[in-house]
Write an enzyme that holds these catalytic residues in place. Sequence first.
Site, PDB file in Angstrom:
ATOM      1  N   ARG A 245     -64.762  13.015   6.351  1.00  0.00           N
ATOM      2  CA  ARG A 245     -66.074  13.465   5.881  1.00  0.00           C
ATOM      3  C   ARG A 245     -66.705  12.344   5.070  1.00  0.00           C
ATOM      4  NH1 ARG A 245     -67.473  16.023   8.593  1.00  0.00           N
ATOM      5  NH2 ARG A 245     -66.414  18.022   8.363  1.00  0.00           N
TER       6      ARG A 245
ATOM      7  N   LYS B   4     -70.441  22.842  14.863  1.00  0.00           N
ATOM      8  CA  LYS B   4     -70.191  23.323  13.503  1.00  0.00           C
ATOM      9  C   LYS B   4     -71.406  23.058  12.617  1.00  0.00           C
ATOM     10  CE  LYS B   4     -67.348  22.647   9.382  1.00  0.00           C
ATOM     11  NZ  LYS B   4     -66.449  21.720   8.671  1.00  0.00           N
TER      12      LYS B   4
ATOM     13  N   ARG C 236     -58.181  16.528   6.134  1.00  0.00           N
ATOM     14  CA  ARG C 236     -59.297  15.773   5.575  1.00  0.00           C
ATOM     15  C   ARG C 236     -58.766  14.434   5.078  1.00  0.00           C
ATOM     16  NH1 ARG C 236     -63.914  18.168   3.313  1.00  0.00           N
ATOM     17  NH2 ARG C 236     -64.171  16.154   2.283  1.00  0.00           N
TER      18      ARG C 236
ATOM     19  N   GLU D 256     -72.327  13.224   4.289  1.00  0.00           N
ATOM     20  CA  GLU D 256     -72.164  14.638   4.651  1.00  0.00           C
ATOM     21  C   GLU D 256     -71.402  15.403   3.575  1.00  0.00           C
ATOM     22  OE1 GLU D 256     -72.846  16.536   7.839  1.00  0.00           O
ATOM     23  OE2 GLU D 256     -74.431  15.034   7.836  1.00  0.00           O
TER      24      GLU D 256
ATOM     25  N   HIS E 285     -73.592  19.186   7.852  1.00  0.00           N
ATOM     26  CA  HIS E 285     -73.407  19.856   6.573  1.00  0.00           C
ATOM     27  C   HIS E 285     -74.632  19.664   5.683  1.00  0.00           C
ATOM     28  CE1 HIS E 285     -69.466  19.012   8.243  1.00  0.00           C
ATOM     29  NE2 HIS E 285     -69.007  20.040   7.567  1.00  0.00           N
TER      30      HIS E 285
END
Length: 235
Positions: free
Chosen positions: A65, A153, A36, A69, A126
């Site tokens: 990210r 995902k 990340r 999100e 997400h």
Amino acid sequence: MRPRVIVPLFSRDLSALRAQTAAAEASPFAELAELRLDPLPRESYTDALCAVRAALHKPLIVTIRTAAEGGEAPFTPDAYRDTCLRLLQEGGMDFLDIEWRPAAAHRAALLTAAHEKNVRVIFSEHHFDVTPATDAMIETLLAMQRAGADIAKLAVMPHTAADAARLLQATAQAADACPDGNFLTMSMGKLGEVTRFCGGAFGSCATFGTLGTASAPGQPAADALYDWLQKNGRT
């Protein structure tokens, strides 16, 4: 196949990131790692990727990210695209996570650029505050597959146990509709933790467990997750 265990590499400085990487490399419970990048300063992304790749000999997912999100990177869509392209040029990743909604205008170009580098693509969406309608979750997963995702995902937040069950239902129905597709789904938080253990029975190909630092609510310890899957997951 049983779901594979992904461990997050999530840190705000390179020294701690190197320590996390060493732990992931040494752990028998970490089958893949997700780097990340968004907690780090933008100017250190390349250094972070190089450091992790040099020390890790397991499949690596690279993720930025965005704030849209639930992450920490305040990127515009164009800046997100440009940063992903630079990282693809750097090399060293096995998977690139591309955000389905924020990168909508650029997802096809990023998919093509990734595949040209032999990097597989995870399209991701997400919802940190809600579990969408079941039909909407199914359609999102299938749309990702139709758009060329190597893995689709979806992560959602439950407010009831029934919400977590609906995430599993949506996964199973998407997997039934697209049996050659790959899906990675989870319901977050305490109510959704069960989905990280049993998601494989409904069609999820992987799940996230931690070696001490979580990147999302409800991620269990990687050792407990791995052991449970070895005993109960499909081989």
